[in-house]
Design a protein around this motif. Structure first.
Motif, PDB file in Angstrom:
ATOM      1  N   GLN A 191     -60.126 -18.203  37.156  1.00 16.82           N
ATOM      2  CA  GLN A 191     -59.928 -16.837  37.650  1.00 16.82           C
ATOM      3  C   GLN A 191     -61.232 -16.046  37.613  1.00 16.82           C
ATOM      4  OE1 GLN A 191     -56.688 -14.918  35.578  1.00 16.82           O
ATOM      5  NE2 GLN A 191     -55.300 -16.660  35.861  1.00 16.82           N
ATOM      6  N   LEU A 192     -62.016 -16.285  36.540  1.00 19.91           N
ATOM      7  CA  LEU A 192     -63.290 -15.585  36.417  1.00 19.91           C
ATOM      8  C   LEU A 192     -64.253 -16.004  37.526  1.00 19.91           C
ATOM      9  CD1 LEU A 192     -64.989 -13.632  34.740  1.00 19.91           C
ATOM     10  CD2 LEU A 192     -65.693 -15.563  33.318  1.00 19.91           C
ATOM     11  N   LEU A 193     -64.282 -17.316  37.787  1.00 19.70           N
ATOM     12  CA  LEU A 193     -65.142 -17.786  38.881  1.00 19.70           C
ATOM     13  C   LEU A 193     -64.704 -17.202  40.224  1.00 19.70           C
ATOM     14  CD1 LEU A 193     -65.559 -21.548  37.907  1.00 19.70           C
ATOM     15  CD2 LEU A 193     -67.306 -19.762  37.817  1.00 19.70           C
ATOM     16  N   LYS A 194     -63.374 -17.164  40.395  1.00 21.87           N
ATOM     17  CA  LYS A 194     -62.858 -16.609  41.651  1.00 21.87           C
ATOM     18  C   LYS A 194     -63.182 -15.123  41.749  1.00 21.87           C
ATOM     19  CE  LYS A 194     -58.578 -16.095  44.287  1.00 21.87           C
ATOM     20  NZ  LYS A 194     -57.109 -16.327  44.293  1.00 21.87           N
ATOM     21  N   SER A 204     -65.629 -13.557  40.210  1.00 22.72           N
ATOM     22  CA  SER A 204     -67.073 -13.408  40.405  1.00 22.72           C
ATOM     23  C   SER A 204     -67.448 -13.654  41.860  1.00 22.72           C
ATOM     24  CB  SER A 204     -67.824 -14.385  39.493  1.00 22.72           C
ATOM     25  OG  SER A 204     -67.573 -14.091  38.138  1.00 22.72           O
ATOM     26  N   SER A 205     -66.803 -14.665  42.445  1.00 19.05           N
ATOM     27  CA  SER A 205     -67.072 -14.952  43.853  1.00 19.05           C
ATOM     28  C   SER A 205     -66.648 -13.806  44.749  1.00 19.05           C
ATOM     29  CB  SER A 205     -66.347 -16.246  44.239  1.00 19.05           C
ATOM     30  OG  SER A 205     -66.537 -16.525  45.614  1.00 19.05           O
ATOM     31  N   GLU A 206     -65.458 -13.257  44.423  1.00 12.16           N
ATOM     32  CA  GLU A 206     -64.980 -12.121  45.222  1.00 12.16           C
ATOM     33  C   GLU A 206     -65.871 -10.899  45.018  1.00 12.16           C
ATOM     34  OE1 GLU A 206     -60.971 -11.607  44.048  1.00 12.16           O
ATOM     35  OE2 GLU A 206     -60.226 -13.343  45.182  1.00 12.16           O
ATOM     36  N   ALA A 207     -66.355 -10.713  43.786  1.00 14.94           N
ATOM     37  CA  ALA A 207     -67.242  -9.573  43.527  1.00 14.94           C
ATOM     38  C   ALA A 207     -68.550  -9.721  44.295  1.00 14.94           C
ATOM     39  CB  ALA A 207     -67.512  -9.462  42.027  1.00 14.94           C
ATOM     40  N   GLY A 208     -69.070 -10.966  44.323  1.00 16.65           N
ATOM     41  CA  GLY A 208     -70.296 -11.190  45.093  1.00 16.65           C
ATOM     42  C   GLY A 208     -70.093 -10.902  46.575  1.00 16.65           C
ATOM     43  N   ALA A 209     -68.940 -11.369  47.069  1.00 19.57           N
ATOM     44  CA  ALA A 209     -68.653 -11.108  48.480  1.00 19.57           C
ATOM     45  C   ALA A 209     -68.500  -9.628  48.743  1.00 19.57           C
ATOM     46  CB  ALA A 209     -67.378 -11.862  48.879  1.00 19.57           C
ATOM     47  N   LEU A 210     -67.854  -8.925  47.763  1.00 19.51           N
ATOM     48  CA  LEU A 210     -67.672  -7.485  47.936  1.00 19.51           C
ATOM     49  C   LEU A 210     -69.012  -6.761  47.921  1.00 19.51           C
ATOM     50  CD1 LEU A 210     -65.736  -5.109  48.186  1.00 19.51           C
ATOM     51  CD2 LEU A 210     -65.512  -5.102  45.695  1.00 19.51           C
ATOM     52  N   LYS A 211     -69.923  -7.184  47.051  1.00 14.08           N
ATOM     53  CA  LYS A 211     -71.248  -6.570  47.015  1.00 14.08           C
ATOM     54  C   LYS A 211     -71.963  -6.754  48.349  1.00 14.08           C
ATOM     55  CE  LYS A 211     -72.228  -6.865  42.074  1.00 14.08           C
ATOM     56  NZ  LYS A 211     -73.102  -7.475  41.035  1.00 14.08           N
ATOM     57  N   ARG A 212     -71.842  -7.957  48.871  1.00  9.96           N
ATOM     58  CA  ARG A 212     -72.499  -8.190  50.166  1.00  9.96           C
ATOM     59  C   ARG A 212     -71.888  -7.311  51.246  1.00  9.96           C
ATOM     60  NH1 ARG A 212     -72.189 -13.494  48.148  1.00  9.96           N
ATOM     61  NH2 ARG A 212     -70.285 -13.896  49.380  1.00  9.96           N
ATOM     62  N   ASN A 239     -62.790  -8.367  35.960  1.00 11.86           N
ATOM     63  CA  ASN A 239     -63.716  -9.367  35.425  1.00 11.86           C
ATOM     64  C   ASN A 239     -63.953  -9.170  33.926  1.00 11.86           C
ATOM     65  OD1 ASN A 239     -63.950 -10.445  37.938  1.00 11.86           O
ATOM     66  ND2 ASN A 239     -65.938  -9.516  38.410  1.00 11.86           N
ATOM     67  N   ARG A 240     -64.125  -7.896  33.548  1.00 12.52           N
ATOM     68  CA  ARG A 240     -64.359  -7.621  32.128  1.00 12.52           C
ATOM     69  C   ARG A 240     -63.128  -8.006  31.292  1.00 12.52           C
ATOM     70  NH1 ARG A 240     -66.527  -1.797  30.725  1.00 12.52           N
ATOM     71  NH2 ARG A 240     -68.255  -2.718  31.925  1.00 12.52           N
ATOM     72  N   PHE A 241     -61.952  -7.696  31.814  1.00  2.51           N
ATOM     73  CA  PHE A 241     -60.710  -8.050  31.093  1.00  2.51           C
ATOM     74  C   PHE A 241     -60.587  -9.570  30.942  1.00  2.51           C
ATOM     75  CE2 PHE A 241     -56.282  -9.446  31.442  1.00  2.51           C
ATOM     76  CZ  PHE A 241     -55.774  -8.896  30.265  1.00  2.51           C
ATOM     77  N   LEU A 242     -60.898 -10.286  32.008  1.00  6.56           N
ATOM     78  CA  LEU A 242     -60.797 -11.741  31.951  1.00  6.56           C
ATOM     79  C   LEU A 242     -61.801 -12.323  30.957  1.00  6.56           C
ATOM     80  CD1 LEU A 242     -60.300 -12.598  35.733  1.00  6.56           C
ATOM     81  CD2 LEU A 242     -58.608 -12.736  33.911  1.00  6.56           C
ATOM     82  N   LYS A 243     -62.989 -11.733  30.896  1.00 11.09           N
ATOM     83  CA  LYS A 243     -63.979 -12.216  29.943  1.00 11.09           C
ATOM     84  C   LYS A 243     -63.498 -12.003  28.506  1.00 11.09           C
ATOM     85  CE  LYS A 243     -68.116 -11.649  32.823  1.00 11.09           C
ATOM     86  NZ  LYS A 243     -69.415 -10.933  32.981  1.00 11.09           N
TER      87      LYS A 243
END
Length: 229
Positions: A152-155, A157-165, A193-197
Motif C-alpha cells: 500500500q505504501l509503494l502504491k 508513493s507511486s500515486e503521490a509521485g504521479a500527483l506531484k507530476r 502515507n504517514r499513517f501507513l508508515k
C-alpha cells in the motif's frame, strides 16, 4: 599352670556344678561361685564349656560319662539355648523384613514422585508447543500485514509521485492555476502515507516481540526436554 588357666578350669568346674544343681550357668552366677576372674576370661571359658558339653553329650550316647541328672539338666538347658537362639533369629528376621518393606515403600513413593514430575514436564512441553504454534501463526499474520502495508505504501508513493507530476504540469506547485481539488488530494495522500508508515512501524514492533517470545519458548522447550532426559 597360669592364673588365667586356673580361672578357666574353675569356670568349667563351677559350670558343671551349677548344671548338676539344675541351674543354667551364666557369667554372673559363675563369678559369684568362684569369687574371682574377669568377665572376659569367664565368658571365654564358659563358651568353651558349652562346646565341650555338646561333645560330651554326644559321647555319652556310646560311652556314658555324665550322670543322668546332669545329662537331663544339660539337655534341658541345651534345648532352652536353641529355643532362645531361634527366637532371636526370628526377631532379627522380622526386623530385616520390616526394614526391607520400609525401603520398598520409600522407593515406590520416590518413583511416584518422579512420575508426577515427568507428567508435569510433559504438560509444560505441550503448553510450550501450543504457545510456539500460536506465536508462529501471529508471526505469519504480522508478516502478511507488513507486506500488505508495504504494498500500500509503494502504491501510495507511486500515486503521490504521479500527483506531484500532475500538479507541476498544472502549475499548482508554482502558485499558477486553481486546482484546489488536486491540492486537497495531494494533502490527503500525504496523510495516508504517514499513517501507513506509522502502522508499518507498529506492526514491525509487534513482530519483533513475537519473534523474541518465540525464541524464549524454544529455549524453555529445549531446557525441559533436557531435564526430562
Amino acid at each position: 599352670m597360669s592364673k588365667k588357666g586356673d580361672t578357666q578350669s574353675l569356670v568349667k568346674q563351677a559350670a558343671d556344678a551349677l548344671l548338676h544343681e539344675g541351674v543354667r550357668p551364666t557369667q554372673q552366677n559363675i563369678r559369684e561361685r568362684i569369687g574371682s576372674g574377669s568377665i572376659t576370661t569367664i565368658n571365654k571359658a564358659l563358651n568353651q564349656w558349652w562346646q565341650e558339653l555338646g561333645e560330651r553329650l554326644k559321647a555319652n550316647t556310646s560311652h556314658p560319662m555324665i550322670p543322668d541328672p546332669v545329662a537331663e539338666s544339660a539337655s534341658k538347658l541345651w534345648h532352652q539355648a536353641v529355643a532362645y537362639a531361634d527366637a532371636r533369629l526370628e526377631k532379627e528376621r522380622l526386623d530385616l523384613e520390616s526394614r526391607y518393606q520400609a525401603q520398598v515403600t520409600a522407593l515406590e513413593q520416590h518413583e511416584q514422585k518422579d512420575e508426577q514430575e515427568l507428567k508435569q514436564l510433559r504438560e509444560q512441553c505441550l503448553s510450550l508447543l501450543q504457545d510456539k504454534e500460536r506465536l508462529s501463526d501471529e508471526k505469519y499474520r504480522y508478516l502478511k500485514q507488513i507486506a500488505d502495508l508495504e504494498n500500500q505504501l509503494l502504491k501510495a508513493s507511486s500515486e503521490a509521485g504521479a500527483l506531484k507530476r500532475d500538479l507541476k504540469q498544472q502549475g499548482i506547485m508554482t502558485g499558477k492555476g486553481s486546482g484546489g481539488d488536486s491540492v486537497e488530494a495531494f494533502i490527503e495522500q500525504q496523510v495516508t502515507n504517514r499513517f501507513l508508515k506509522e502502522e508499518n512501524k507498529t506492526l514491525k514492533k509487534q513482530l519483533d516481540v513475537a519473534i523474541n517470545e518465540n525464541a524464549a519458548l524454544k529455549y524453555e522447550l529445549a531446557r525441559l526436554k533436557q531435564a526430562k532426559q
